[in-house]
Design a protein around this motif. Structure first.
Motif, short mmCIF file in Angstrom:
data_model
loop_
_atom_site.label_atom_id
_atom_site.label_comp_id
_atom_site.label_asym_id
_atom_site.label_seq_id
_atom_site.Cartn_x
_atom_site.Cartn_y
_atom_site.Cartn_z
N THR A 10 80.73 35.38 66.75
CA THR A 10 81.10 36.70 66.24
C THR A 10 80.36 36.98 64.94
OG1 THR A 10 83.26 36.50 67.26
CG2 THR A 10 83.03 38.16 65.54
N TYR A 11 80.30 36.01 64.05
CA TYR A 11 79.60 36.18 62.78
C TYR A 11 78.13 36.49 63.01
CZ TYR A 11 77.44 34.98 58.33
OH TYR A 11 76.71 35.01 57.19
N SER A 14 77.68 40.06 64.45
CA SER A 14 77.86 41.13 63.46
C SER A 14 76.69 41.17 62.48
CB SER A 14 79.19 40.97 62.72
OG SER A 14 79.21 39.78 61.98
N LYS A 18 74.14 44.41 61.98
CA LYS A 18 73.91 44.97 60.66
C LYS A 18 72.41 44.99 60.34
CE LYS A 18 74.99 44.30 55.82
NZ LYS A 18 75.53 43.41 54.82
#
Length: 90
Positions: A10-11, A14, A18
């Protein structure tokens, strides 16, 4: 993405989103290519490809493929940026 919990899927996702949105908003163009295990060197870097002259004669011509083309493009873009006064294009 695949993997056990807590490994940063997930990190990483994301952060990627970005980064992608920031780079597209400032005019920087990024290209992504994935090397598939079924590709061989000739299909990914460069290789001899058959060519016909229409008269039945076949010859082999050394042609650049996707990875070599994008490397050459990146190198040309870096040279252009440096000539425009950008010291560190990355």
């Amino acid at each position: 993405m695949y993997g056990p919990p807590g490994t940063g899927k997930t990190y990483l996702s994301s952060r990627y989103l970005k980064w992608k949105s920031e780079s597209s908003s400032n005019g920087v163009i990024k290209e992504f290519y994935t090397f598939h295990p079924s590709f061989n060197y000739e299909d990914f870097i460069e290789g001899y490809k058959p060519s016909s002259d229409g008269k039945g004669d076949i010859s082999f011509i050394l042609k650049d493929d996707i990875f070599k083309k994008i490397c050459n493009k990146a190198k040309a873009d870096e040279v252009k940026l440096k000539s425009d006064g950008v010291s560190d294009p990355i």
